[in-house]
Design a protein around this motif. Structure first.
Motif, PDB file in Angstrom:
ATOM      1  N   ASP A 130       0.869  -1.232   0.094  1.00  0.00           N
ATOM      2  CA  ASP A 130       0.039  -0.062  -0.057  1.00  0.00           C
ATOM      3  C   ASP A 130       0.813   1.259  -0.220  1.00  0.00           C
ATOM      4  OD1 ASP A 130       0.192  -0.710   3.128  1.00  0.00           O
ATOM      5  OD2 ASP A 130       0.138   1.479   2.845  1.00  0.00           O
ATOM      6  N   ASP A 184      -5.362  -0.624  -8.609  1.00  0.00           N
ATOM      7  CA  ASP A 184      -6.253  -1.223  -7.926  1.00  0.00           C
ATOM      8  C   ASP A 184      -7.468  -0.013  -7.760  1.00  0.00           C
ATOM      9  OD1 ASP A 184      -6.157   0.539  -5.374  1.00  0.00           O
ATOM     10  OD2 ASP A 184      -4.207  -0.030  -5.657  1.00  0.00           O
ATOM     11  N   ASN A 234      -9.102   1.395  -5.436  1.00  0.00           N
ATOM     12  CA  ASN A 234      -8.683   2.552  -4.252  1.00  0.00           C
ATOM     13  C   ASN A 234      -7.696   3.594  -4.650  1.00  0.00           C
ATOM     14  OD1 ASN A 234      -8.921  -0.321  -1.969  1.00  0.00           O
ATOM     15  ND2 ASN A 234     -10.640   0.869  -2.534  1.00  0.00           N
ATOM     16  N   PRO A 271      -8.371  -4.637  -5.026  1.00  0.00           N
ATOM     17  CA  PRO A 271      -7.290  -4.894  -4.165  1.00  0.00           C
ATOM     18  C   PRO A 271      -6.925  -6.338  -3.685  1.00  0.00           C
ATOM     19  CG  PRO A 271      -8.599  -3.056  -3.251  1.00  0.00           C
ATOM     20  CD  PRO A 271      -9.382  -3.750  -4.070  1.00  0.00           C
ATOM     21  N   THR A 325      -3.212  -1.399  -2.124  1.00  0.00           N
ATOM     22  CA  THR A 325      -4.172  -0.162  -1.912  1.00  0.00           C
ATOM     23  C   THR A 325      -3.739   1.121  -1.420  1.00  0.00           C
ATOM     24  OG1 THR A 325      -6.437  -0.024  -0.542  1.00  0.00           O
ATOM     25  CG2 THR A 325      -4.851  -1.037   0.342  1.00  0.00           C
TER      26      THR A 325
END
Ligand code: ADP
Length: 428
Positions: free
Chosen positions: A73, A164, A166, A200, A227
């Motif tokens: 992330d 992804d 997000n 994700p 994410t």
């Protein structure tokens, strides 16, 4: 062979951390690195790359052959422009908090009013600002946009264009329809957007063989979509049913609520991320721990809290802000901090501040989300420095009227590891 382990790496604002977990979610190894200094010969991208490979090397050699999947992330809207012919950095990284208001007029003219991209720090602002400077008179088709986590994952798998849903939210991707809106696709820079946007925690592909063999990871090690850092921190708490929420009591006070309904309101900075078939609705107040830090040391907070009786409401009515201006649950750039009158007793003062923050969190924050149409909050888990304070938890439980717990896991790296686990065990 040994039993598989799943690797999550978090690239936060101050450093990078990893967590290595098994199928049950137990942590087998953790570690962190601060980013190497950025100077004349190093930019942020090379600093992150260095931290990434340092962390891979930090994994105890006994565990390295068990590493079966990896997810990463990164900070939301941190953006790089990359040449897809050779992988070189063309521009950026533009950091999450950098603002490019020069692009706002153009974006406001194409995007729906109050869309998430209509903020100077949105990924789309970064892209358009760069495009205006470099490509207005015919661009180079090989330039593409990557988010921080896309780029770091790409270093491991080598495939262009994967992201992804997000991370792509702030560039304008619509996670509800699973596509970019037509107002965005009709722009001359649309070819720069990630072409393959996935959920994700789904497999992208095998890790590059040279990386795999250098660190001795499992032969079938896969790299999975990532994410944003705040979603990863939310995922760490493993609370994904509607009505469950996570309040983060760090420097700021941020709430995230799992909702059946998607809720957006740019006035309050409220927007929804997709979370499988649910929505994760979030908002953040400018109030929070930074105000406490201005007044008390962490030791003082512990000592003073001992003298607080959380069952009796404080009569003090404050609005703790570090400086002028609030955005959520009230949008008012001119709101002044209210921290007076200050009683003689510091414990009473702290009680009043904690209670006032609880009112912001609960009465206002969760109430506003409900008014905007979100699923009502039923249970709250707590992350951040304030989660340690049991008196505060008790105050919040009384003011909120629902159970409040300390979240067991709150590290974004742990949330990323859960995504790696998911990618390795659910298939594409
Ligand atoms: P950041 O958002 O900076 O990562 P943290 O999650 O580390 O923040 O939380 C730090 C904040 O928690 C500080 O602002 C500090 O005032 C607050 N804090 C630390 N200890 C306590 C405590 N015992 N009670 C309430 N707040 C605390």
């Amino acid at each position: 062979g040994s039993r598989p382990l799943y690797l999550g790496i978090d690239f936060g604002t101050s450093g990078a951390r990893y967590a290595l977990i098994d199928k049950q979610g137990a942590i087998h190894s953790e570690g962190k690195r601060t980013y190497p200094a950025v100077g004349q010969t190093t930019n942020w991208a090379s600093s992150w790359r260095e931290a990434l490979f340092q962390l891979l090397g930090d994994i105890p050699s006994v565990h390295q052959p068990s590493v079966s999947s990896i997810s990463i992330d990164g900070t939301s809207s941190t953006t790089l422009i990359i040449d897809r012919n050779n992988g070189e950095l063309l521009a950026g990284p533009f950091l999450y908090n950098e603002s490019f208001p020069d692009a706002l007029p153009m974006i406001s003219s194409i995007a729906p009013a109050n869309h998430t991209v209509c903020s100077g720090s949105s990924t789309l602002c970064k892209l358009v600002s760069w495009w205006n400077k470099h490509c207005l008179n015919g661009g180079d088709d090989s330039a593409i946009l990557m988010h921080q986590s896309d780029w770091l994952l790409w270093l491991l798998h080598g495939e262009y264009g994967v992201c992804d849903y997000n991370n792509t939210l702030k560039v304008g991707y619509d996670p509800e329809t699973g596509s970019y809106p037509s107002w965005l696709m009709s722009q001359p820079y649309s070819h720069m957007l990630p072409s393959s946007v996935r959920a994700p925690g789904v497999p992208i592909g095998p890790i590059k063989e040279d990386v795999r063999s250098q660190y001795g990871f499992s032969n079938d090690c896969v790299v999975c979509t990532g994410t944003t850092d705040s979603i990863a921190a939310f995922l760490a708490a493993r609370t994904t049913d509607p009505g469950k929420a996570v309040t983060s009591l760090g420097s700021t006070l941020a709430i995230k609520l799992v909702s059946r309904v998607r809720v957006e309101d740019a006035r309050f900075g409220v927007y929804s991320h997709r979370l499988d078939d649910q929505w994760l609705v979030g908002g953040a107040s400018n109030s929070g721990g930074v105000v406490l830090r201005q007044l008390f040391s962490n030791d003082q907070l512990v000592t003073l809290s001992r003298d607080i009786d959380p069952s009796s409401p404080s009569p003090l009515d404050y609005y703790p802000l570090p400086k002028k201006g609030e955005r959520f649950p009230v949008s008012d750039p001119d709101m002044e901090p209210r921290l007076e009158p200050r009683p003689d007793s510091d414990a009473e003062y702290l009680h009043g501040i904690l209670e006032s923050m609880a009112r912001i969190e609960v009465a206002s924050g969760y109430k506003l989300l409900k008014e905007l149409g979100a699923t009502p909050v039923e249970e709250v888990f707590t992350a951040g420095g304030g989660a340690q304070n049991e008196k505060w938890t008790a105050i919040r439980e009384r003011v909120l009227g629902v159970p409040v717990w300390k979240a067991e896991q709150t590290e974004a790296a742990y949330g990323a590891a859960l995504l790696a686990l998911r990618g390795a065990t659910t298939g594409s």
